[in-house]
Scaffold this motif. Structure first.
Motif, mmCIF file in Angstrom:
data_model
loop_
_atom_site.group_PDB
_atom_site.id
_atom_site.type_symbol
_atom_site.label_atom_id
_atom_site.label_comp_id
_atom_site.label_asym_id
_atom_site.label_seq_id
_atom_site.Cartn_x
_atom_site.Cartn_y
_atom_site.Cartn_z
ATOM 1 N N GLU A 7 -23.737 -17.167 -5.155
ATOM 2 C CA GLU A 7 -23.375 -16.574 -3.878
ATOM 3 C C GLU A 7 -21.903 -16.163 -3.865
ATOM 4 N N GLN A 8 -21.047 -17.017 -4.466
ATOM 5 C CA GLN A 8 -19.628 -16.692 -4.522
ATOM 6 C C GLN A 8 -19.390 -15.453 -5.379
ATOM 7 N N ASP A 9 -20.132 -15.344 -6.502
ATOM 8 C CA ASP A 9 -19.986 -14.181 -7.371
ATOM 9 C C ASP A 9 -20.429 -12.907 -6.662
ATOM 10 N N SER A 10 -21.485 -13.031 -5.818
ATOM 11 C CA SER A 10 -21.978 -11.852 -5.105
ATOM 12 C C SER A 10 -21.005 -11.394 -4.034
ATOM 13 N N GLU A 11 -20.143 -12.313 -3.532
ATOM 14 C CA GLU A 11 -19.166 -11.954 -2.510
ATOM 15 C C GLU A 11 -17.976 -11.224 -3.109
ATOM 16 N N ASN A 12 -17.620 -11.552 -4.352
ATOM 17 C CA ASN A 12 -16.435 -10.960 -4.971
ATOM 18 C C ASN A 12 -16.505 -9.442 -5.077
ATOM 19 N N PRO A 13 -17.632 -8.845 -5.543
ATOM 20 C CA PRO A 13 -17.688 -7.389 -5.598
ATOM 21 C C PRO A 13 -17.450 -6.748 -4.241
ATOM 22 N N GLY A 14 -17.956 -7.382 -3.164
ATOM 23 C CA GLY A 14 -17.749 -6.845 -1.825
ATOM 24 C C GLY A 14 -16.286 -6.859 -1.432
ATOM 25 N N ARG A 15 -15.584 -7.931 -1.765
ATOM 26 C CA ARG A 15 -14.167 -8.027 -1.443
ATOM 27 C C ARG A 15 -13.362 -7.012 -2.234
ATOM 28 N N LEU A 16 -13.697 -6.882 -3.526
ATOM 29 C CA LEU A 16 -12.987 -5.920 -4.365
ATOM 30 C C LEU A 16 -13.237 -4.494 -3.878
ATOM 31 N N LYS A 17 -14.459 -4.221 -3.450
ATOM 32 C CA LYS A 17 -14.786 -2.896 -2.935
ATOM 33 C C LYS A 17 -14.008 -2.614 -1.657
ATOM 34 N N GLN A 18 -13.885 -3.635 -0.810
ATOM 35 C CA GLN A 18 -13.132 -3.478 0.431
ATOM 36 C C GLN A 18 -11.659 -3.185 0.150
ATOM 37 N N ILE A 19 -11.093 -3.906 -0.834
ATOM 38 C CA ILE A 19 -9.696 -3.671 -1.218
ATOM 39 C C ILE A 19 -9.527 -2.253 -1.751
ATOM 40 N N ALA A 20 -10.489 -1.807 -2.580
ATOM 41 C CA ALA A 20 -10.419 -0.454 -3.145
ATOM 42 C C ALA A 20 -10.496 0.610 -2.060
ATOM 43 N N LEU A 21 -11.380 0.407 -1.081
ATOM 44 C CA LEU A 21 -11.497 1.357 0.015
ATOM 45 C C LEU A 21 -10.225 1.389 0.857
ATOM 46 N N TYR A 23 -7.238 0.693 -0.208
ATOM 47 C CA TYR A 23 -6.208 1.359 -1.016
ATOM 48 C C TYR A 23 -6.368 2.883 -0.934
ATOM 49 N N LYS A 24 -7.608 3.362 -1.043
ATOM 50 C CA LYS A 24 -7.847 4.801 -0.977
ATOM 51 C C LYS A 24 -7.445 5.361 0.387
ATOM 52 N N MET A 25 -7.784 4.624 1.442
ATOM 53 C CA MET A 25 -7.424 5.064 2.789
ATOM 54 C C MET A 25 -5.911 5.107 2.956
ATOM 55 N N THR A 26 -5.236 4.079 2.428
ATOM 56 C CA THR A 26 -3.782 4.009 2.549
ATOM 57 C C THR A 26 -3.114 5.120 1.750
ATOM 58 N N ARG A 27 -3.661 5.406 0.587
ATOM 59 C CA ARG A 27 -3.056 6.415 -0.294
ATOM 60 C C ARG A 27 -3.114 7.812 0.319
ATOM 61 N N ARG A 28 -4.106 8.061 1.170
ATOM 62 C CA ARG A 28 -4.184 9.365 1.824
ATOM 63 C C ARG A 28 -3.002 9.592 2.758
ATOM 64 N N ALA A 29 -2.490 8.512 3.346
ATOM 65 C CA ALA A 29 -1.355 8.642 4.259
ATOM 66 C C ALA A 29 -0.036 8.247 3.606
ATOM 67 N N ASP A 30 -0.105 7.486 2.503
ATOM 68 C CA ASP A 30 1.099 6.985 1.826
ATOM 69 C C ASP A 30 0.910 7.167 0.318
ATOM 70 N N ARG A 31 1.290 8.325 -0.187
ATOM 71 C CA ARG A 31 1.008 8.639 -1.587
ATOM 72 C C ARG A 31 1.798 7.794 -2.578
ATOM 73 N N TRP A 32 2.847 7.112 -2.094
ATOM 74 C CA TRP A 32 3.674 6.294 -2.978
ATOM 75 C C TRP A 32 3.235 4.842 -3.018
ATOM 76 N N ILE A 33 2.119 4.512 -2.370
ATOM 77 C CA ILE A 33 1.711 3.121 -2.248
ATOM 78 C C ILE A 33 1.530 2.458 -3.612
ATOM 79 N N GLY A 34 0.952 3.160 -4.578
ATOM 80 C CA GLY A 34 0.729 2.581 -5.901
ATOM 81 C C GLY A 34 2.031 2.224 -6.597
ATOM 82 N N TRP A 35 2.991 3.142 -6.559
ATOM 83 C CA TRP A 35 4.289 2.893 -7.181
ATOM 84 C C TRP A 35 5.032 1.769 -6.482
ATOM 85 N N VAL A 36 4.926 1.728 -5.158
ATOM 86 C CA VAL A 36 5.667 0.724 -4.381
ATOM 87 C C VAL A 36 5.164 -0.681 -4.689
#
Length: 235
Positions: A7-21, A23-36
């Motif tokens: 169950e814990q392993d099944s939760e991790n992909p969801g959390r990682l996907k949420q973080i990725a989403l 990041y993508k949302m933030t990058r649209r408004a803040d293109r320097w987020i990755g470098w920062v």
């Protein structure tokens, strides 16, 4: 035991996907987020590691630096993601409601207690600071809406302080990302029991949007209110 680990392993992909989403949302408004965030993480790790070499414990301080670097990265990413979210919500009808609905306990929030066909809308928050009317839309039209709502409330809670705020970036207005903080900084004058009493009285008057099926969060741009759903005044 194996089931719990699964169950814990099944939760991790969801959390990682949420973080990725996020990041993508933030990058649209803040293109320097990755470098920062990279600079923050590596810079923090480098500083702590350098201290480790000076003290003769590079391994221990290197591990600590990695942990501190991850923490610093998470903090900076969270703040910039929040700022990016606010910037994308700015100017959309209902954005203030989306922010105020997430305020901490002790605040009774009622969205859209007054509205007109131009999408100018007034929300209400009741707390230990009294009553706060929050307006979104044209400042000149909002003054009329808020004045009418104050007169309506005065019939049942005339002894409670009423504050008004208009969301925007103009003079005398409150920016969306500072709205929650602005409200929480108001002087507290009511005990908890009194807050409940005031909110019950106001809700007993009836709210304009109680029976109107509107989606939560910001309303789509271009959406217009039906002619029947206009500013409500007490009779």
């Amino acid at each position: 035991m194996a089931r719990k680990e699964k169950e814990q392993d099944s939760e991790n992909p969801g959390r990682l996907k949420q973080i990725a989403l996020t990041y993508k949302m933030t990058r649209r408004a803040d293109r320097w987020i990755g470098w920062v965030i990279s600079a923050v993480g590596l810079g923090t790790f480098g500083v702590v590691l350098a201290i480790g070499f000076l003290l003769g414990h590079p391994v221990y301080l290197g591990i600590l630096g990695a942990l501190v670097g991850l923490l610093a990265t998470a903090i900076v990413f969270g703040r910039r993601a929040e700022r990016a979210a606010f910037s994308q919500m700015e100017g959309q009808p209902g954005a203030a409601a989306a922010v105020l609905e997430n305020m901490r306990r002790g605040v009774a929030f009622t969205p859209a207690v007054a509205i007109n066909r131009n999408q100018d809308v007034v929300h209400r928050a009741v707390g230990k600071y009294g009553v706060v009317l929050i307006g979104e839309g044209n400042p000149n039209r909002l003054k009329t809406l808020m004045a009418a709502e104050k007169r309506r409330m005065n019939r049942v809670v005339s002894d409670v302080p009423v504050h008004d705020m208009i969301v925007g970036k103009g003079e005398g207005q409150v920016e969306l990302q500072k709205l929650r903080q602005k409200i929480l900084k108001l002087p507290r004058v009511l005990p908890g029991a009194r807050v409940t009493e005031v909110n019950d009285r106001l809700r007993a008057m009836g709210d304009l949007m109680n029976n109107l099926p509107l989606p939560k969060g910001p309303m789509p741009k271009g959406m217009r209110m039906p002619k029947g759903n206009v500013q409500r005044r007490g009779r």
